[in-house]
Design an enzyme around this catalytic site. Sequence first.
Site, mmCIF file in Angstrom:
data_model
loop_
_atom_site.group_PDB
_atom_site.id
_atom_site.type_symbol
_atom_site.label_atom_id
_atom_site.label_comp_id
_atom_site.label_asym_id
_atom_site.label_seq_id
_atom_site.Cartn_x
_atom_site.Cartn_y
_atom_site.Cartn_z
ATOM 1 N N HIS A 65 0.826 -1.225 0.000
ATOM 2 C CA HIS A 65 0.000 0.000 0.000
ATOM 3 C C HIS A 65 0.854 1.267 0.000
ATOM 4 O O HIS A 65 0.478 2.287 0.584
ATOM 5 C CB HIS A 65 -0.964 0.012 1.196
ATOM 6 C CG HIS A 65 -1.941 -1.118 1.203
ATOM 7 N ND1 HIS A 65 -3.130 -1.079 0.508
ATOM 8 C CD2 HIS A 65 -1.886 -2.337 1.802
ATOM 9 C CE1 HIS A 65 -3.781 -2.224 0.691
ATOM 10 N NE2 HIS A 65 -3.044 -2.998 1.460
ATOM 11 N N ASN A 138 -10.076 -3.258 1.704
ATOM 12 C CA ASN A 138 -9.736 -3.184 0.284
ATOM 13 C C ASN A 138 -11.003 -2.924 -0.522
ATOM 14 O O ASN A 138 -12.103 -2.858 0.024
ATOM 15 C CB ASN A 138 -9.083 -4.488 -0.191
ATOM 16 C CG ASN A 138 -7.681 -4.672 0.343
ATOM 17 O OD1 ASN A 138 -6.968 -3.707 0.587
ATOM 18 N ND2 ASN A 138 -7.276 -5.920 0.535
#
Length: 492
Positions: A65, A138
């Site tokens: 990320h 997510n």
Amino acid sequence: MDPYKYRPSSAFNSPFCTTNSGAPVFNNNSSLTVGARGPVLLEDYHLVEKLANFDRERIAERVVHARGASAKGFFEVTHDIAHLTCADFLRAPGVQTPVIVRFSTVIHERGSPETLRDPRGFAVKFYTREGNFDLVGNNFPVFFIRDGMKFPDMVHALKPNPKSHIQENWRVLDFFSHHPESLHMFTFLFDDIGIPQDYRHMDGSGVHTFTLINRAGKSTYVKFHWKPTCGVKSLLEEKAIRVGGANHSHATQDLYDSIAAGNYPEWKPSIQIMGPEHEDKFDFDPLDVTKTWPEDILPLQPVGRLVLNKNIDNFLYMNEQLAFCPSIVVPGVYYSDDKMLQTRIFSYSDTQRYRLGPNYLQLPANAPKCAHHNNHYDGSMNFMHRDEEIDYFPSRYDQVRHAEVYPIPSTVCSGKREKCIIQKENNFKQPGERYRSFTPDRQERFIRRWVEALSDPRITYEIRSIWITYWSQADKSLGQKLASRLNVRPSI
């Protein structure tokens, strides 16, 4: 004003340049030299300080990320779920809680294009009256693996080759050929939605199963979902190449420009709930993060709305130093025994301490907005001014006390210590159902992407055969089409 407590609030509160220690700088253009053309002197502390600071501007990149963008806003309750949870921020319709949200790609580096086929992170930090709550999810409702023991290996396989620093399909498909539970996630990643158009037009999911606890102590399993009010939009490969080639930060810019123009992104949060007493009634394990809960049996229930109406004003402070941890919950919300969630409870806080230091929760983006008190003192980069004399508990000189007891799950656990897989794996049913839900042209694009991935010259016949076997078990016609185009037989 106490000079020992003073900190600059802005880089522009002095009429002239200064050093970090506040000394005035009369020349910020030239180094100190011996004569006009002589050597530069090491005693030019301003030069040394300026270069040393520049050399250390970048902080450690997130392991995953790394590429992301953030925005601020609020969460508002629209539907009463107080019967399910004693969480203060969910206490009644109309209650608003400030939030900061970070969207991200997962595998690729900090400066990579935002048009690559990759899951997207959707992490929300709620600044509640009872502390922060981090919902770290997510855009897809499932994950590749179900046990955190495999997480480091999975990330290594998805990351570039350590020898060449090239991301290669053969490494990815070799690793996941050992993990058929990944098929469900691949029906999302290799689907058309594998490349979101931008961050505003994508779903969000808490992914894991959490637990809500009401004031009576009753526990309810819950899954969190976010649905964008402007709909889900994606990019097919050809357009993704064009968009990414023109602007590798297109999604970040779209988010920033939309908020600046008053076109505030909005999502409708909803939940699925299940009583723990019903978890054995399904042909899969409800705590298995590679599975979705059937919406026809466990329908989505609306909870509120999420609105992002303010851009961040400092990328380092509000994006790079922003830290999310699934371990950060509030009374009324708790974990479940989901193996991946249990692993993330430790891993995320640990990586933040490595990346930002042991006092990362003192950073403005991460600090709670409510009153807080503990005896966690000192440590590297502790910048909180404290003048108490009592740094222990309990004490008759400090009136701080225990908070009012709030309920936590009271599940009784029993069993022997063992390392094992779950009983109800059922790896192929849901991937097959999802594939069959696609339109014929969408199925064709899915097949084409898999043919391309499996055509990597370094992928062996054995690995291709294993994957065709897996997809055949999910959907017989899908396996046959892949086998025909790749000229490979299934391994069984």
